[in-house]
Design an enzyme around this catalytic site. Structure first.
Site, PDB file in Angstrom:
ATOM      1  N   HIS A  63      -0.762   1.238  -7.741  1.00  0.00           N
ATOM      2  CA  HIS A  63       0.372   1.274  -6.797  1.00  0.00           C
ATOM      3  C   HIS A  63       0.975  -0.110  -6.541  1.00  0.00           C
ATOM      4  O   HIS A  63       1.974  -0.222  -5.840  1.00  0.00           O
ATOM      5  CB  HIS A  63      -0.011   1.993  -5.498  1.00  0.00           C
ATOM      6  CG  HIS A  63      -0.732   1.163  -4.492  1.00  0.00           C
ATOM      7  ND1 HIS A  63      -2.104   1.144  -4.375  1.00  0.00           N
ATOM      8  CD2 HIS A  63      -0.272   0.323  -3.529  1.00  0.00           C
ATOM      9  CE1 HIS A  63      -2.441   0.334  -3.379  1.00  0.00           C
ATOM     10  NE2 HIS A  63      -1.362  -0.176  -2.853  1.00  0.00           N
ATOM     11  N   ASP A 106      -6.160   5.206  -8.813  1.00  0.00           N
ATOM     12  CA  ASP A 106      -5.252   4.094  -8.496  1.00  0.00           C
ATOM     13  C   ASP A 106      -5.728   2.795  -9.175  1.00  0.00           C
ATOM     14  O   ASP A 106      -6.143   1.854  -8.519  1.00  0.00           O
ATOM     15  CB  ASP A 106      -5.195   3.936  -6.964  1.00  0.00           C
ATOM     16  CG  ASP A 106      -4.120   2.975  -6.502  1.00  0.00           C
ATOM     17  OD1 ASP A 106      -3.254   2.611  -7.322  1.00  0.00           O
ATOM     18  OD2 ASP A 106      -4.146   2.587  -5.313  1.00  0.00           O
ATOM     19  N   GLN A 204      -2.875  -3.784   4.739  1.00  0.00           N
ATOM     20  CA  GLN A 204      -1.714  -4.023   3.855  1.00  0.00           C
ATOM     21  C   GLN A 204      -1.808  -5.428   3.252  1.00  0.00           C
ATOM     22  O   GLN A 204      -2.038  -6.393   3.974  1.00  0.00           O
ATOM     23  CB  GLN A 204      -0.395  -3.896   4.609  1.00  0.00           C
ATOM     24  CG  GLN A 204      -0.238  -2.631   5.449  1.00  0.00           C
ATOM     25  CD  GLN A 204      -0.730  -1.371   4.783  1.00  0.00           C
ATOM     26  OE1 GLN A 204      -0.490  -1.153   3.600  1.00  0.00           O
ATOM     27  NE2 GLN A 204      -1.447  -0.552   5.527  1.00  0.00           N
ATOM     28  N   GLY A 205      -1.618  -5.479   1.935  1.00  0.00           N
ATOM     29  CA  GLY A 205      -1.685  -6.771   1.256  1.00  0.00           C
ATOM     30  C   GLY A 205      -3.026  -7.005   0.576  1.00  0.00           C
ATOM     31  O   GLY A 205      -3.167  -7.888  -0.260  1.00  0.00           O
ATOM     32  N   ASP A 206      -4.012  -6.201   0.952  1.00  0.00           N
ATOM     33  CA  ASP A 206      -5.329  -6.318   0.307  1.00  0.00           C
ATOM     34  C   ASP A 206      -5.410  -5.457  -0.949  1.00  0.00           C
ATOM     35  O   ASP A 206      -6.346  -5.581  -1.747  1.00  0.00           O
ATOM     36  CB  ASP A 206      -6.447  -5.877   1.262  1.00  0.00           C
ATOM     37  CG  ASP A 206      -6.643  -6.849   2.415  1.00  0.00           C
ATOM     38  OD1 ASP A 206      -6.551  -8.070   2.173  1.00  0.00           O
ATOM     39  OD2 ASP A 206      -6.890  -6.393   3.546  1.00  0.00           O
ATOM     40  N   SER A 207      -4.436  -4.570  -1.123  1.00  0.00           N
ATOM     41  CA  SER A 207      -4.463  -3.623  -2.232  1.00  0.00           C
ATOM     42  C   SER A 207      -4.720  -4.269  -3.583  1.00  0.00           C
ATOM     43  O   SER A 207      -4.210  -5.346  -3.869  1.00  0.00           O
ATOM     44  CB  SER A 207      -3.137  -2.877  -2.317  1.00  0.00           C
ATOM     45  OG  SER A 207      -3.152  -1.829  -1.408  1.00  0.00           O
TER      46      SER A 207
HETATM   47  N1  ARG Z   1      -2.027   0.184   0.422  1.00  0.00           N
HETATM   48  C1  ARG Z   1      -2.399  -1.055   1.013  1.00  0.00           C
HETATM   49  C2  ARG Z   1      -1.841  -2.206   0.189  1.00  0.00           C
HETATM   50  O1  ARG Z   1      -0.969  -1.954  -0.616  1.00  0.00           O
HETATM   51  C3  ARG Z   1      -3.876  -1.156   1.252  1.00  0.00           C
HETATM   52  C4  ARG Z   1      -4.218  -0.386   2.436  1.00  0.00           C
HETATM   53  C5  ARG Z   1      -5.662  -0.324   2.697  1.00  0.00           C
HETATM   54  N2  ARG Z   1      -5.766   0.341   3.941  1.00  0.00           N
HETATM   55  C6  ARG Z   1      -6.882   0.520   4.616  1.00  0.00           C
HETATM   56  N3  ARG Z   1      -6.816   1.064   5.779  1.00  0.00           N
HETATM   57  N4  ARG Z   1      -8.030   0.151   4.101  1.00  0.00           N
HETATM   58  O2  ARG Z   1      -2.106  -3.359   0.432  1.00  0.00           O
END
Ligand code: ARG
Length: 257
Positions: A63, A106, A204-207
């Protein structure tokens, strides 16, 4: 394939009934720059992260693909450091079973233009968990895992320019699914982790970044890829990670191309 790291060592299972409240990823702490074990994490476009798994390959989340053409850098816990090493992508590969709606599988692999010279750069590769280790308890419920990232330190917070880490216990996907909150959205290509009362999580940002456990030799073993969650660190909404052991055959196949 030979360049690829494996750990045939048994995992030391650390059950985390005790959590150390530190500070902030969400509820984590700063990464000590002197600890060389985090030299495999790279920042992708400032909005995602990835893990170096060999001199030529990075594993991240599918993603994150819209920013694969942006700067990929590693070599410092500080995103603002001028010493960061830039890596260039030759080609990206998305897991064939990836479903962007359900977030299933993913995973993405980034093939680099040039081999990374681990000696001169100080960068390194992290070993992947393989299905055998997974079957032997490496990702069982209760195993303590660590997530690293430059992501936000709260649900609506801002990105951290210094690398952070947080420890979260793995939650069996069946139990995680049984929670009304996720209600069947977690499939076998995913791993859930976190505390029932939230408070500690990726965000967000850790993905795309690493979700690791510690092998018996003390080396980290990559077992997951930061993927999604409902908000961050909310009670009963665990963090969800791509299950690397499930992607292992595809990773081997792609790396041998
Ligand atoms: N989708 C998020 C990203 O793009 C990562 C989210 C992880 N969320 C969580 N609650 N662990 O950075």
């Amino acid at each position: 394939m030979k360049r690829f790291l494996f750990s045939s060592l048994l995992i030391s299972l650390t059950f985390s009934s005790v959590s150390f409240a530190t500070d902030k990823i969400v509820g984590g702490e700063l990464v000590d720059p002197a600890i060389i074990e985090t030299n495999y994490i790279v920042s992708i476009g400032g909005g995602c992260a990835g893990s170096i798994i060999s001199e030529k390959w990075i594993l991240t989340a599918a993603h994150c693909q819209s920013i694969f053409n942006k700067a990929i850098t590693g070599g410092s816990v500080d995103l603002k450091s001028p010493k960061r090493i830039k890596l260039e992508v030759k080609k990206s590969y998305i897991h064939p079973k990836n479903n962007s709606r359900t977030m299933s599988y993913d995973f993405a692999l980034l093939e680099l233009k040039n081999h990374i010279d681990f000696k001169s750069t100080g960068l390194g590769a992290i070993a992947l968990v393989d299905p055998e280790l997974a079957n032997n308890g490496a990702i069982d419920e209760g195993v303590n895992a660590t997530v690293l990232g430059w992501g936000t330190t709260s649900e609506n917070g801002s990105i951290s320019s210094m690398l952070r880490k947080v420890d979260v216990p793995i939650v069996g996907y069946e139990r995680a699914n049984a929670m009304t909150s996720y209600n069947g959205k977690i499939d076998a290509s995913m791993i859930a982790a976190g505390f029932d009362n939230g408070k500690k999580d990726s965000c967000q940002g850790d993905s795309g970044g690493p979700f690791t456990v510690v092998a018996s030799d003390g080396a980290p073993l990559l077992v997951g890829v930061v993927s999604w969650g409902q908000g961050c660190a909310r009670a009963k909404y665990y963090g969800i990670y791509g299950n690397v052991s499930v992607a292992h055959p595809w990773i081997l196949e792609t790396l041998s191309k």
